[in-house]
Scaffold this motif. Structure first.
Motif, short mmCIF file in Angstrom:
data_model
loop_
_atom_site.label_atom_id
_atom_site.label_comp_id
_atom_site.label_asym_id
_atom_site.label_seq_id
_atom_site.Cartn_x
_atom_site.Cartn_y
_atom_site.Cartn_z
N UNK A 117 8.95 6.60 9.70
CA UNK A 117 7.95 6.18 8.72
C UNK A 117 7.22 4.94 9.23
N UNK A 118 6.01 4.77 8.76
CA UNK A 118 5.15 3.69 9.25
C UNK A 118 5.49 2.35 8.59
N UNK A 119 5.03 1.24 9.20
CA UNK A 119 5.19 -0.07 8.54
C UNK A 119 4.56 -0.10 7.15
N UNK B 35 6.75 -1.50 4.06
CA UNK B 35 6.30 -2.75 3.47
C UNK B 35 5.89 -2.61 2.01
N UNK B 36 5.88 -1.38 1.52
CA UNK B 36 5.51 -1.12 0.14
C UNK B 36 6.77 -0.84 -0.67
N UNK C 216 11.62 2.02 -1.77
CA UNK C 216 12.72 2.18 -2.73
C UNK C 216 13.07 3.65 -2.98
N UNK C 217 12.28 4.54 -2.40
CA UNK C 217 12.58 5.97 -2.50
C UNK C 217 14.00 6.25 -2.02
N UNK C 218 14.44 5.51 -1.01
CA UNK C 218 15.76 5.75 -0.43
C UNK C 218 16.84 4.83 -1.02
N UNK C 219 16.50 4.10 -2.04
CA UNK C 219 17.48 3.21 -2.66
C UNK C 219 18.65 4.02 -3.24
N UNK C 220 19.86 3.61 -2.90
CA UNK C 220 21.04 4.30 -3.40
C UNK C 220 21.36 5.59 -2.69
N UNK D 96 -2.81 7.43 2.41
CA UNK D 96 -2.32 6.24 3.13
C UNK D 96 -1.22 6.68 4.09
N UNK D 97 -1.43 6.51 5.35
CA UNK D 97 -0.53 7.07 6.37
C UNK D 97 0.85 6.43 6.26
N UNK D 98 1.84 7.23 5.87
CA UNK D 98 3.19 6.70 5.68
C UNK D 98 4.19 7.27 6.68
#
Length: 349
Positions: A207-209, A213-214, A219-223, A260-262
């Motif tokens: 994944x891109x910076x 940085x967002x 937080x998609x991967x939180x937990x 937005x390129x992620x």
């Protein structure tokens, strides 16, 4: 047209014409007929066919999904042969092939039937390829930008509702073990798919910076104990996929990528965003991947430590191309016995 009274055609012209004949013949791939493989005595009896509408709970078949593409057809034929050859119940395997809507499905069907006269299979035109093309952002490898690479996202919609579980396979691999073992992978109470995970890979590099940085994105991967997994070999519960509307979830990430390129790498990151850290484990023996190495640098890969049930030539280098160029990697010799391509033009002495 030359006559007896006409001067003989120049030698270089004859050579050129001969070259054209050879090139034209090589462009038409012809494949040998594979042996027929039979079920062992302890296999369950089944009369379920690909077009059957029988209750899925009574279907003892192993369902295998693959894409069919002219550029990879030779690899697909080898993969099919390897699946059948190492299966204890080959007559109980049903293949589901997805092809581009612009493909000559009649020719593909003829090719498959010619090499595998007893194969149970269905071809599904990927009618969404135009819509998918509009969602694809250019990646670091142009070969990954083909809409058919995204067909695995739509298997739950393409395949009949009676098909609950399917093993998805890429076209650049061969099995050396019984696919029924892979198909029987436990998915637990809620996992939608199973695949070998590689937690030592640098997960952040996919994944891109901009993504990291967002906070609302990262937080998609939180937990979640998110790890890389290769989507070229997966066991998928299509019933759970349909209930959870996972195609729509993947499409949402692809739509965001357009704004937005992620991420940078083809169809893999959307799968990671939705499923990483939520999949059922599969032993690494079922995806000895990366054997394609790097054609640009001429690298050849070794097998990962441990047993092997499936060899996967993911990466830029494909075994059939390296063998044809007389520049094979050592492990390409393990793919060669499954190659069904036959010489279509022979020079007589």
């Amino acid at each position: 047209m030359w006559t007896k009274s006409s001067p003989s055609p120049p030698t270089h012209l004859l050579i050129f014409l001969l070259f054209l004949l050879i090139a034209a013949a090589a462009a038409v791939q012809r494949f040998k007929e594979a042996p027929k493989y039979y079920n062992s005595p302890n296999c369950p009896t089944t009369n379920v066919t690909c077009s059957s509408s029988e209750d899925k709970s009574s279907d003892p078949s192993v369902h295998v999904a693959m894409t069919l593409d002219a550029a990879y057809l030779r690899g697909s034929m080898a993969a099919i042969l390897s699946v059948l050859q190492h299966s204890s119940c080959p007559e109980s395997i049903q293949f589901h092939f997805v092809a581009s809507s612009s493909a000559d499905t009649a020719s593909l069907r003829s090719t498959l039937s010619g090499s595998f006269p007893y194969l149970k299979f269905q071809i599904y035109p990927f009618h969404d390829d135009d819509a998918v093309a509009g969602l694809i952002s250019t990646s670091i490898r142009s070969a990954l930008d083909c809409p058919l690479n995204y067909a695995r996202n739509y298997l739950a919609e393409l395949l009949p509702g009676r098909v609950r579980r399917v093993v998805y396979l890429d076209s650049d691999l061969v099995l050396v073990d019984d696919i029924a073992k892979l198909a029987a992978t436990p998915l637990g109470d809620d996992a939608v798919l199973a695949a070998p995970e590689y937690c030592n890979a640098n997960f952040t590099s996919y994944f891109t910076p901009t993504f990291w940085s967002n906070p609302s994105l990262s937080l998609t991967f939180s937990g979640r104990e998110a790890c890389y997994f290769n989507t070229g070999v997966m066991v998928m519960d299509l019933e759970r996929w349909r209930v959870g509307a996972y195609t729509a979830k993947i499409v949402e990430w692809m739509e965001l990528q357009k704004r937005m390129r992620i991420y940078e790498l083809g169809s893999l990151p959307p799968f990671l965003l939705v499923f990483a850290g939520k999949i059922a484990p599969v032993d690494h023996r079922w995806n000895q991947h990366g054997l394609g190495g790097d054609n640009f640098r001429g690298l050849c890969r070794d097998l990962h430590p441990g047993p092997v049930s499936l060899l996967h030539w993911s990466g830029k280098g494909k075994p059939w191309a390296r063998l044809d160029a007389n520049r094979p990697c050592p492990l390409d010799a393990l793919w060669a016995p499954y190659d069904l391509l036959q010489t279509s033009f022979v020079l007589e002495s």
